[in-house]
Motif scaffolding. Sequence first.
Motif, PDB file in Angstrom:
ATOM      1  N   UNK A  85       5.573  12.593  -6.593  1.00 56.34           N
ATOM      2  CA  UNK A  85       6.080  11.229  -6.508  1.00 56.34           C
ATOM      3  C   UNK A  85       4.932  10.269  -6.786  1.00 56.34           C
ATOM      4  N   UNK A  86       5.087   9.420  -7.764  1.00 53.45           N
ATOM      5  CA  UNK A  86       4.032   8.473  -8.138  1.00 53.45           C
ATOM      6  C   UNK A  86       4.260   7.085  -7.564  1.00 53.45           C
ATOM      7  N   UNK A  87       5.452   6.807  -7.033  1.00 59.66           N
ATOM      8  CA  UNK A  87       5.789   5.469  -6.541  1.00 59.66           C
ATOM      9  C   UNK A  87       6.540   5.640  -5.228  1.00 59.66           C
ATOM     10  N   UNK A  89       0.846  -1.196   0.000  1.00 59.12           N
ATOM     11  CA  UNK A  89       0.000   0.000   0.000  1.00 59.12           C
ATOM     12  C   UNK A  89       0.880   1.243   0.000  1.00 59.12           C
ATOM     13  N   UNK A  90       0.633   2.128  -0.943  1.00 64.26           N
ATOM     14  CA  UNK A  90       1.462   3.319  -1.107  1.00 64.26           C
ATOM     15  C   UNK A  90       1.332   4.277   0.068  1.00 64.26           C
ATOM     16  N   UNK A  91       0.158   4.303   0.702  1.00 63.93           N
ATOM     17  CA  UNK A  91      -0.022   5.242   1.810  1.00 63.93           C
ATOM     18  C   UNK A  91       0.941   4.950   2.951  1.00 63.93           C
ATOM     19  N   UNK A  92       1.191   3.688   3.225  1.00 59.58           N
ATOM     20  CA  UNK A  92       2.133   3.342   4.300  1.00 59.58           C
ATOM     21  C   UNK A  92       3.532   3.847   3.968  1.00 59.58           C
ATOM     22  N   UNK A  93       3.980   3.666   2.742  1.00 60.90           N
ATOM     23  CA  UNK A  93       5.338   4.071   2.371  1.00 60.90           C
ATOM     24  C   UNK A  93       5.464   5.591   2.324  1.00 60.90           C
ATOM     25  N   UNK A  94       4.393   6.264   1.962  1.00 58.95           N
ATOM     26  CA  UNK A  94       4.429   7.733   2.002  1.00 58.95           C
ATOM     27  C   UNK A  94       4.552   8.221   3.446  1.00 58.95           C
TER      28      UNK A  94
END
Length: 519
Positions: free
Chosen positions: A115-117, A95-100
Amino acid sequence: MKVPYAVSENSRIAYQCSSAMRDSGGERHRKVHAEELDWDKRSPASLRYYALLSLSRVLHRINPLDRILKQDIDMIMDLYPVDIPLKFSVPFIQVEHYWKRAFEMKFPSKKELAVSYWKGKYLATYLQEYMETIKPDVFLEDEARLTSRLVSPYVYQLRLSQLQIVRQPLPEVCFENEIVDTCPYSVQLACDHIPLKPIVELLYNLEELSLIFGVNSSLENYEERLFEFSVADIDSLCMGLKNLHHIRVLRINRSNLDCVKVKVLLQHLLKKDSIEELDFSHCKIGNHGMKALGGFLYMHTNLKVLRISNNRFDEEGVRGIAYALQSKPAAPIELLDFSLNIMSLECATMFAAAFVRCKEKPQTLIVNACGLYGASAEKMAGILSLNRGLKRLDIAGNDLSGEAEKTLITALEQNRNILKINLLLTKISTETQQKVNELLERNRHLVGVERAPSAEIPLLYLNEPEYLVWEYNPNNPKHVPGRYPARVAEYGAVRCRGVRQVPIKLAKCVSGRVQCRDP
């Protein structure tokens, strides 16, 4: 997914109700506030929340992500700590939200836009910080390999702004009756960094690599050797790049990259057909290194961009690049950046000679702030009269006043292929700048239109590269491209069809052919 994740924070701020509106008489007694997205924070937490909170603390033992509902996954991503070891978080959390959230909490000083990734951005920054801060004296190769293996599928760009240097050895301790040189300056300086091979060779998706050999903040521990590096560092880097099939861009900037090190680097890169851009700006490459770059340019089959601004070469180094350009190099070179390198009249002459003979490549030449003035500036401006391959010329920060200004206009009137010229801080007049803009606009309207070869070039000079080589050579600095000199005949003999041999002095050139006349 929760609404705050789907709606950007800027949109929420733009459409939120003002405090004056909320305190008005009609709004004060309203019980339902649909515009409040955080209404649930005032209510008691549910049993689901506490269950997910417990699960979030034991990811290393229980991975619930493949067995819970989607709405529970969205909630648990807010509960997972950002310091989970990579061997547990990387394989399972997508999940991208966690890494953001992890990026913003672990690297608060780094501000990133568009940032898209986020997973790849976080892991690349994590690897960057690991390599920039680890000491060579405590470097563990197994740990480095494990970290590199975990992040390798997600890292496409790696930018290292510093590398720590090995500890300087001290003189040996001597015994009472032993005579030993104990001066610390007698010990050879150690300039090695961490070995790059164990880390770089596992980044199989890496496309861009940027390196700076030095430290960002030495504070009170400043030493000259902090900004040095050894040939062993270059060997380790090249061995790491050996099996990377997607590497396109290699940058080594603001480093003590001299001729010996650049030769070793180019010998290894010659077999890397994937390399498209080399950037050695702000280094210490001299004449021998420039000759090696010329040979690399001549032999490599895929190099498109070469940036060597602010280095330490002179006429001899320029001669190496110029010779490679005019010898029809194998590389499809598109851009050359020579900014911040002071060029004499001889350098400008060799550059002009090379670009007169270049018909297709390169398409962009950047010579900003090269100290061009007078005859040298006139020489560089006259390139456009005979070269038809350049599409862009950056010559800002040079002195083009006087004759160079007139030569530039004359060359642009003949050249219908150039599309952009950067003339900032060149001391040209407003009328000249306006005329240049008009000629460039004319050229832009001709893009895609088929047209015959330029009629301004005499037929004598068309399809005669050997005459250009003979007439316009680096040892003739007085000749300006576009100002066609009269052909000086030499004594000899030429054979015409059906005519006996006659001296060349009696031959007359008409339309690019030799026509004989009787003495």
